[in-house]
Design an enzyme around this catalytic site. Structure first.
Site, PDB file in Angstrom:
ATOM      1  N   TYR A  56      16.907 -16.406 -23.697  1.00 45.77           N
ATOM      2  CA  TYR A  56      16.483 -15.465 -22.649  1.00 45.77           C
ATOM      3  C   TYR A  56      15.376 -16.069 -21.786  1.00 45.77           C
ATOM      4  CZ  TYR A  56      14.154 -11.434 -20.533  1.00 45.77           C
ATOM      5  OH  TYR A  56      13.561 -10.574 -19.638  1.00 45.77           O
TER       6      TYR A  56
ATOM      7  N   SER B  51      14.010 -12.267 -13.404  1.00 49.43           N
ATOM      8  CA  SER B  51      14.979 -11.215 -13.741  1.00 49.43           C
ATOM      9  C   SER B  51      16.244 -11.231 -12.884  1.00 49.43           C
ATOM     10  CB  SER B  51      14.335  -9.838 -13.627  1.00 49.43           C
ATOM     11  OG  SER B  51      13.537  -9.602 -14.747  1.00 49.43           O
TER      12      SER B  51
ATOM     13  N   TYR C 165      14.166  -1.421 -11.259  1.00 48.42           N
ATOM     14  CA  TYR C 165      13.458  -0.655 -12.293  1.00 48.42           C
ATOM     15  C   TYR C 165      13.031   0.713 -11.756  1.00 48.42           C
ATOM     16  CZ  TYR C 165      13.362  -5.540 -13.447  1.00 48.42           C
ATOM     17  OH  TYR C 165      13.732  -6.828 -13.641  1.00 48.42           O
TER      18      TYR C 165
ATOM     19  N   VAL D  66      10.141 -11.248 -11.105  1.00 45.71           N
ATOM     20  CA  VAL D  66       8.675 -11.335 -10.962  1.00 45.71           C
ATOM     21  C   VAL D  66       8.211 -12.658 -10.356  1.00 45.71           C
ATOM     22  CG1 VAL D  66       7.993  -9.628 -12.707  1.00 45.71           C
ATOM     23  CG2 VAL D  66       8.369 -12.014 -13.377  1.00 45.71           C
TER      24      VAL D  66
ATOM     25  N   LYS E 106      19.295 -11.982 -14.718  1.00 44.45           N
ATOM     26  CA  LYS E 106      19.949 -10.984 -15.575  1.00 44.45           C
ATOM     27  C   LYS E 106      21.297 -10.550 -15.001  1.00 44.45           C
ATOM     28  CE  LYS E 106      15.507  -9.073 -17.181  1.00 44.45           C
ATOM     29  NZ  LYS E 106      14.533  -7.993 -16.939  1.00 44.45           N
TER      30      LYS E 106
HETATM   31  N1  GLN Z   1      11.129 -13.146 -17.857  1.00 46.60           N
HETATM   32  C1  GLN Z   1      10.490 -11.959 -17.375  1.00 46.60           C
HETATM   33  C2  GLN Z   1      10.144 -11.029 -18.516  1.00 46.60           C
HETATM   34  O1  GLN Z   1      10.908 -10.897 -19.421  1.00 46.60           O
HETATM   35  C3  GLN Z   1      11.395 -11.284 -16.372  1.00 46.60           C
HETATM   36  C4  GLN Z   1      10.779 -10.041 -15.778  1.00 46.60           C
HETATM   37  C5  GLN Z   1      11.147  -9.785 -14.349  1.00 46.60           C
HETATM   38  O2  GLN Z   1      11.428 -10.694 -13.556  1.00 46.60           O
HETATM   39  N2  GLN Z   1      11.018  -8.535 -13.940  1.00 46.60           N
HETATM   40  O3  GLN Z   1       9.107 -10.432 -18.540  1.00 46.60           O
END
Ligand code: GLN
Length: 303
Positions: free
Chosen positions: A188, A63, A239, A257, A66
């Site tokens: 994505y 993430s 989050y 993650v 992003k």
């Molecule tokens: N690719 C992961 C997902 O979409 C990214 C989630 C994350 O790093 N929090 O679940």
């Protein structure tokens, strides 16, 4: 200030703690990582650099990507982007699908998965060869052509990413996905599979500490755009733990993650950590602790 010593002390203290959290397993490929990996890297605005532990071993940034997709999309669309994605903290996990919030098909912010998927869709509309163009953008930011996707991770998520597929389809039903859902998800998943070391991550995020210019002074964002992205990192980067991160660490930042965290002190420095064990909110357990100690010891938080 002896930054190198501080990083080494943090590393030495935390690397042997028994409670390291849990490695993400919902993307099967991520589970293969060694939970004992632990790296820290600090890049000051004057380019002074310090690292300790596994700061030169690549990991899945997930993430954290992003923020980079948001930066590129904002560069393409300008403020129109905010018509398709809001900027409010969600108080919910990254993969939460709130049907009511999506009443108009506008995700709460660009860092929950639904918001990031809309941002990926925007990039798909502008890039001619999306995966290649996005990778080139990241390489240009970091000035490092060795950065790459991890295809095994991308394929692994593609095979299991049913909730992201649900989010993309729901957004499509509201007209907030303009390209084919299949293509948006494929992009994505590749974007999230970007593999970087702590050192590369800090260099890539240097522009957020430097009003939109990378370490060589090349302009990627306006100062106002960099400011806004830092604000979204501060309020939404973790989050339902964004409040905790602001409280403990006091910097804009973003987690993934894969166990990475990158945080920015505008006009001062950029710092990255990697420890794959996650807490129950999906953020790196040791990474958060390390950054808390760093900003407390140095006094270098934005508050
Ligand atoms: N690719 C992961 C997902 O979409 C990214 C989630 C994350 O790093 N929090 O679940």
């Amino acid at each position: 200030m002896e930054y190198q010593n501080i990083l080494e002390e943090i590393h030495a203290t935390l690397k042997n703690v028994p409670e390291k959290g849990t490695v993400a397993s919902y993307i099967p490929e991520l589970e293969k990582v060694n939970i004992n990996r632990f790296g820290l890297y600090l890049l000051m605005l004057n380019k002074e650099e310090h690292g300790t532990g596994d700061f030169d071993i690549p990991f899945s940034i997930q993430s954290i990507s992003k923020v980079l997709s948001l930066a590129k999309a904002l560069h393409f669309t300008g403020a129109d982007l905010w018509k398709r994605v809001d900027v409010e903290p969600s108080g919910n996990p990254f993969n939460f699908l709130a049907l009511l919030e999506l009443e108009k098909g506008i995700p709460r912010n660009p860092f929950i998965n639904a918001g990031a998927i809309v941002v990926s869709d925007i990039l798909l509309s502008y890039f001619s060869d999306p995966k290649k163009d996005f990778l080139n953008y990241v390489r240009e930011l970091a000035e490092d052509d060795s950065i790459n996707y991890n295809e095994a991770v991308a394929r692994s998520e593609k095979a299991t990413g049913f909730r992201n597929a649900a989010a993309a389809n729901l957004l499509k039903s509201f007209g907030n996905i303009h390209n084919k859902v299949e293509n948006v998800l494929d992009f994505y998943f590749y974007q999230c599979s970007l593999s970087m070391t702590c050192r590369q991550l800090a260099r890539t995020f240097y522009m957020f500490a430097n009003s939109g210019k990378n370490a060589s002074g090349k302009v990627f964002l306006t100062p106002s755009q960099a400011k806004r992205i830092n604000a979204v990192m501060l309020t939404c980067g973790f989050y339902d733990e964004a409040g905790e991160f602001a409280f403990e660490v006091g910097l804009p930042g973003k987690s993934g993650v894969g166990g990475g965290i990158v945080a920015v002190h505008p006009e001062k420095y950029c710092i990255s950590t990697w420890s794959p064990g996650l807490n129950e909110k999906g953020n790196s357990l040791l990474g958060m602790q390390a950054l808390e100690v760093f900003t407390t010891r140095t006094g270098l938080s934005i508050f």
